[in-house]
Design an enzyme around this catalytic site. Structure first.
Site, mmCIF file in Angstrom:
data_model
loop_
_atom_site.group_PDB
_atom_site.id
_atom_site.type_symbol
_atom_site.label_atom_id
_atom_site.label_comp_id
_atom_site.label_asym_id
_atom_site.label_seq_id
_atom_site.Cartn_x
_atom_site.Cartn_y
_atom_site.Cartn_z
ATOM 1 N N CYS A 1 32.242 5.023 66.182
ATOM 2 C CA CYS A 1 32.944 6.320 66.168
ATOM 3 C C CYS A 1 34.240 6.260 66.972
ATOM 4 C CB CYS A 1 31.998 7.393 66.713
ATOM 5 S SG CYS A 1 32.793 8.976 67.060
ATOM 6 N N CYS B 1 34.769 9.067 69.540
ATOM 7 C CA CYS B 1 33.850 8.890 70.673
ATOM 8 C C CYS B 1 34.496 8.031 71.756
ATOM 9 C CB CYS B 1 32.551 8.230 70.222
ATOM 10 S SG CYS B 1 31.578 9.204 69.052
#
Length: 269
Positions: A30, A33
């Site tokens: 991600c 993230c």
């Protein structure tokens, strides 16, 4: 410092009964993230006296991701007393996260602020201010205390109220900040009437400000609306701005706000 969770029940659920736990649900693949993670870690170090950070890799702990309904990451959930009390999804700038945290995490001085609010409501301004000042001495970033102290000073020390309210811009207390600035402006005009244009409504305008200083909001509103009807744009639309400031100061739940907002609309249109 390691934030990766090994024992969710112990490190998040049980820990949240001692201190709020911010849980970052993330994954290696991600991109957002990887942007959010370092920001949260920085804030966790900065605020380690108020909350702790825990990170849950959703690829490793798929059962937790399912249990807590993770549909998009990064997903950040705040746990207090074993329960999720607030959350957000996606990467946010540091300043936005700070604002979110201020709203989401209850201050340890919340009861003090509530007590000060009650005292202010009952007219014990001095005692209310003493409590609020002590809260701000211990927690300078407490916006609720700052807003309430500014409100309590609006008619006794408007300039100090404005100074306090500068930190409220861009927050949920923004309307109060704008109201206090307008009240300070009106006080300046009352103390320096020569700054006001000469017009038949000038004396009425000054009288409305005097009524406002006496906290006779209804009388002030009534006079300001009379001025709007007679000379709509006196003092750069000052009477209308004054009404709006009073509405913001009193709040939408005030009966005076509801009544005179309708009257203002009729006077203008």
């Amino acid at each position: 410092m390691a934030y990766d969770v090994q024992n969710f029940q112990q490190e998040v659920i049980q820990k949240s009964f001692e201190k709020p736990v911010l849980v970052d649900f993330w994954a290696e693949w991600c991109g957002p993230c990887k942007i959010l993670g370092p920001v949260l870690e920085k804030l966790a170090e900065k605020h380690n006296d108020k909350w702790v950070l825990a990170k849950v890799n959703t690829e490793v702990h798929q059962e937790l991701a399912m249990q807590y309904g993770i549909r998009g990451i990064p997903n950040v959930k705040l746990f207090i007393d074993g329960q999720v009390t607030d959350e957000f999804t996606g990467a946010m700038p540091e300043a936005a996260i700070e604002q979110w945290l201020q709203k989401a995490i209850p201050s340890k001085f919340a009861q003090h602020v509530a007590q000060a609010a009650d005292l202010l409501q009952r007219g014990d301004i001095q005692k209310s201010q003493e409590i609020l000042e002590s809260v701000l001495a211990a927690e300078p970033g407490n916006l609720a205390a700052k807003a309430m102290l500014a409100r309590s000073l609006a008619f006794s020390n408007p300039q100090k109220a404005v100074e306090l309210a500068q930190d409220l811009e861009g927050t949920e207390h923004y309307d109060l900040s704008e109201a206090l600035s307008e009240i300070a402006y009106l006080y300046d005009r009352a103390e320096n009437p020569d700054k006001l244009p000469e017009a038949p409504v000038k004396s009425q305008y000054l009288q409305a400000i005097a009524d406002l200083k006496q906290l006779d909001f209804e009388k002030a509103l009534k006079t300001f609306i009379e001025i709007i009807i007679e000379d709509r744009y006196y003092d750069d639309d000052g009477a209308r701005k004054a009404c709006i400031a009073i509405f913001k100061y009193l709040g939408d739940s005030s009966e005076l706000t509801r009544d005179y907002r309708t009257r203002l609309s009729r006077a203008m249109y």
